[in-house]
Design a protein around this motif. Structure first.
Motif, PDB file in Angstrom:
ATOM      1  N   SER A 508      52.812  45.341  36.914  1.00 29.00           N
ATOM      2  CA  SER A 508      51.636  45.301  36.032  1.00 29.00           C
ATOM      3  C   SER A 508      51.944  45.819  34.629  1.00 29.00           C
ATOM      4  O   SER A 508      51.151  45.628  33.701  1.00 29.00           O
ATOM      5  CB  SER A 508      50.486  46.115  36.650  1.00 29.00           C
ATOM      6  OG  SER A 508      50.862  47.466  36.782  1.00 29.00           O
ATOM      7  N   ASP A 552      43.559  38.745  37.804  1.00 22.42           N
ATOM      8  CA  ASP A 552      42.273  38.827  38.504  1.00 22.42           C
ATOM      9  C   ASP A 552      41.567  37.476  38.508  1.00 22.42           C
ATOM     10  O   ASP A 552      41.060  37.019  39.548  1.00 22.42           O
ATOM     11  CB  ASP A 552      41.368  39.872  37.840  1.00 22.42           C
ATOM     12  CG  ASP A 552      41.818  41.290  38.135  1.00 22.42           C
ATOM     13  OD1 ASP A 552      43.024  41.465  38.439  1.00 22.42           O
ATOM     14  OD2 ASP A 552      40.981  42.200  38.099  1.00 22.42           O
ATOM     15  N   CYS A 555      43.310  34.842  40.770  1.00 23.67           N
ATOM     16  CA  CYS A 555      43.018  35.003  42.193  1.00 23.67           C
ATOM     17  C   CYS A 555      41.603  34.545  42.538  1.00 23.67           C
ATOM     18  O   CYS A 555      41.385  33.883  43.559  1.00 23.67           O
ATOM     19  CB  CYS A 555      43.215  36.462  42.615  1.00 23.67           C
ATOM     20  SG  CYS A 555      44.950  36.973  42.630  1.00 23.67           S
ATOM     21  N   ARG A 556      40.651  34.873  41.681  1.00 21.15           N
ATOM     22  CA  ARG A 556      39.267  34.480  41.971  1.00 21.15           C
ATOM     23  C   ARG A 556      39.119  32.966  41.987  1.00 21.15           C
ATOM     24  O   ARG A 556      38.380  32.401  42.801  1.00 21.15           O
ATOM     25  CB  ARG A 556      38.321  35.097  40.916  1.00 21.15           C
ATOM     26  CG  ARG A 556      38.125  36.597  41.098  1.00 21.15           C
ATOM     27  CD  ARG A 556      36.952  37.097  40.259  1.00 21.15           C
ATOM     28  NE  ARG A 556      36.834  38.538  40.325  1.00 21.15           N
ATOM     29  CZ  ARG A 556      37.301  39.380  39.404  1.00 21.15           C
ATOM     30  NH1 ARG A 556      37.920  38.897  38.327  1.00 21.15           N
ATOM     31  NH2 ARG A 556      37.153  40.682  39.535  1.00 21.15           N
ATOM     32  N   VAL A 562      41.473  39.843  44.738  1.00 19.19           N
ATOM     33  CA  VAL A 562      42.126  40.230  43.476  1.00 19.19           C
ATOM     34  C   VAL A 562      43.329  41.102  43.795  1.00 19.19           C
ATOM     35  O   VAL A 562      43.389  41.740  44.864  1.00 19.19           O
ATOM     36  CB  VAL A 562      41.146  40.987  42.547  1.00 19.19           C
ATOM     37  CG1 VAL A 562      39.997  40.086  42.130  1.00 19.19           C
ATOM     38  CG2 VAL A 562      40.648  42.264  43.195  1.00 19.19           C
TER      39      VAL A 562
END
Length: 587
Positions: A508, A552, A555-556, A562
């Protein structure tokens, strides 16, 4: 000890006996006397092959008896039959010393010249023509020099086809030489067990010594007797055995039980007294072939696994590995040290995970000793990835139940689980993918409860780790598999079909990390496999990913959970392993 043999205790279903020898020694007459049970004065030069059905013989095997001629015209047939024979009876005539002298100078070297290495029985025929009595000592004096020079010679039998006398014994000893050979077990020159035989019997002793106290007590001896001979030892028999061993073998009996030295002495006596069938029954019951190696069929019994199914340990399998762990945990500290593991695997070729960084692959205590949790987890992983290794080690370590495959369980096909939306398995395989430096190895190590290391070491080969995860009070095993060559894995349907979940890992704090796994996912058709994204190094500043959408949102859009944020360095990792199992269980 009982000597009865059942067909299952043998590896051979037939015996081919060849009679050779000089002209006129009585080969054909011996065969005819056996069949007719009386003397026949005039027989043909070479009698046809005789087949004796299994129900007629005590050993319950089909027996083929082959006669031969020794003239120049017989040579092609003779050589062909020598190569096909399981045992060769070299016949000589008591009234013709030259026929005996030619055994070590012509016949035995001739077999070796043909590259034939089968047991040989010397048969002295026409004892009815011998003048005077001959003692066993005198016979031994003639035979021992030949047996010392030619190890293939098992024994010598004297007979008379005319009387007839001892004719059936000739074929009994020939059968015995094939079914229960002396050569692999015993050195007739030095009168000791051969080292391969000693090694096999020592292993059997260790397996039968259930409480590992170095002696076989009455109950252990009875269980041994039941396993090998399907009958218990009577108390009187047991005492008789122990008395004999105590009198002749120093240290053979201790605390009322049989020691390893006593066990070896007992088998030496069986062999010396001609009861080789007893020792061979024991060896074969424990899976040994004539070369005193465990047979392939014993190590790997038939076990068919349908496509898309996986293999797990059954409750019986977990119980066995739990029991053996507790037996060898001598100091009862809940972990197996290196010495305890060596002792545990002493009945096998060695630790099956020696080349796999074990015990770093599973849970161990602070000293590196594997815990019971780690031990069972390691076997869960081994069974999932390579169940044949588990099957073989169940044999090596003495799994008591028959069939041994009862220690394993075949799961429902993955496609059925996914269609029904409910998983029935307890062990899950997770492929861990991600760019170099994204933290895959640190995540794998953390899963096996290993400490975090700041030193970056690139992954050079496949890594797999395993641990148990508690899901709603039920223990599940999760196998995580990471590789430098993940592209090769993902493009291979045979490998991806084995996966229960794919874990995409990105750093990240690295702006380029997510695009690597996004491209990886697009490149291969993996939508049918449950998926979870993990954002590592959450203790560092969050970086904007160079990707068309942020993780995020990505993934949604795919209706995925998420990314789970973790930091191995600060220990914020527990949720991710629970999430992986939950993802696998709810496809």
């Amino acid at each position: 000890m009982q000597q009865d043999l059942t067909p299952l205790q043998r590896t051979r279903r037939d015996v081919r006996i060849l009679l050779v020898g000089d002209d006129g020694v009585g080969k054909s007459t011996i065969v005819t006397s056996l069949i007719k049970e009386s003397y026949v004065a005039h027989v043909q030069h070479v009698v046809p092959e005789v087949t004796i059905p299994p129900e007629v013989t005590p050993e319950n095997v089909t027996t083929y008896i082959v006669d031969s001629g020794s003239g120049p015209q017989d040579r092609p047939h003779l050589e062909s039959e020598i190569r096909k024979a399981h045992v060769i009876c070299v016949v000589y005539s008591i009234d013709n010393p030259n026929s005996f002298d030619r055994i070590p100078t012509y016949w035995l070297p001739y077999f070796r010249q043909l590259g034939v290495n089968v047991p040989v029985i010397l048969v002295g025929n026409k004892i009815d023509l011998r003048g005077g009595e001959v003692t066993n000592d005198a016979l031994e004096e003639e035979i021992i020099p030949i047996m010392n020079e030619f190890k293939e010679v098992e024994t010598c039998v004297e007979c008379s086809a005319k009387l007839p006398l001892n004719v059936s014994e000739v074929f009994y000893f020939a059968q015995k030489a094939v079914l229960h050979p002396t050569a692999p077990l015993y050195d007739s020159r030095d009168h000791v067990l051969k080292k391969e035989c000693v090694a096999a019997l020592r292993r059997i002793f260790k397996l039968c010594d259930a409480n590992k106290d170095g002696i076989l007590d009455a109950s252990e001896l009875n269980e041994f007797q039941r396993k090998c001979f399907d009958a218990p030892l009577q108390a009187q028999e047991l005492e008789g055995i122990k008395d004999m061993v105590q009198q002749h073998a120093e240290g053979g009996v201790r605390d009322g039980g049989l020691t390893e030295a006593g066990f070896l002495y007992l088998h030496t006596i069986f062999i010396q007294r001609g009861r080789l069938e007893t020792t061979w029954t024991v060896l074969r019951k424990f899976g040994y072939a004539e070369d005193l190696r465990l047979t392939e069929s014993f190590l790997y019994p038939k076990f068919d696994v349908p496509y898309d199914c996986s293999v797990e340990l059954s409750p019986k399998g977990y119980q066995f590995f739990t029991d053996i762990f507790e037996t060898f945990d001598k100091d009862q500290d809940g972990a197996l040290k290196t010495e305890e593991l060596e002792d545990l695997f002493s009945t096998s070729p060695g630790n099956p995970w020696a080349s796999q960084k074990f015990p770093d692959t599973t849970v161990a205590d602070d000293t590196g000793a594997v815990t019971l949790q780690g031990w069972l987890a390691q076997w869960s992983m081994t069974t999932l990835l390579d169940y044949k290794t588990t099957l073989a080690n169940l044999a090596y370590l003495g799994y008591p139940d028959d069939p041994r495959t009862s220690a394993l369980h075949i799961t429902r096909p993955r496609k059925v689980d996914r269609r029904k939306g409910k998983v029935t398995r307890n062990v899950f395989l997770c492929y861990v993918c991600g760019a170099a430096g994204s933290g895959k190895t640190s995540l794998l190590r953390a899963f096996a409860d290993k400490p975090f290391s700041d030193t970056y070491e690139p992954t050079k080969k496949m890594n797999s780790v395993v641990n148990s995860v508690d899901i709603d009070g039920s223990e599940k095993y999760l196998v995580e598999f990471g590789s430098k060559y993940e592209a090769e894995t993902l493009r291979n349907p045979k490998k991806t079909d084995l996966a229960d979940v794919i874990l995409y890992v990105y750093d990240s704090s690295d702006t380029n990390s997510f695009s690597y796994i996004s491209n990886l996912r697009q490149q291969y058709s993996l939508d049918h496999i449950p998926t979870l994204f993990v954002a590592t190094k959450s203790d560092l500043d969050l970086a904007q990913q160079r990707h068309e959408v942020q993780p995020d949102v990505y993934c949604r859009r795919l209706s995925l959970q998420v990314p789970v944020a973790v930091s191995v360095k600060t220990g914020q990792i527990a949720d991710v392993f629970h999430a992986i199992c939950s993802t696998a269980m709810n496809p």
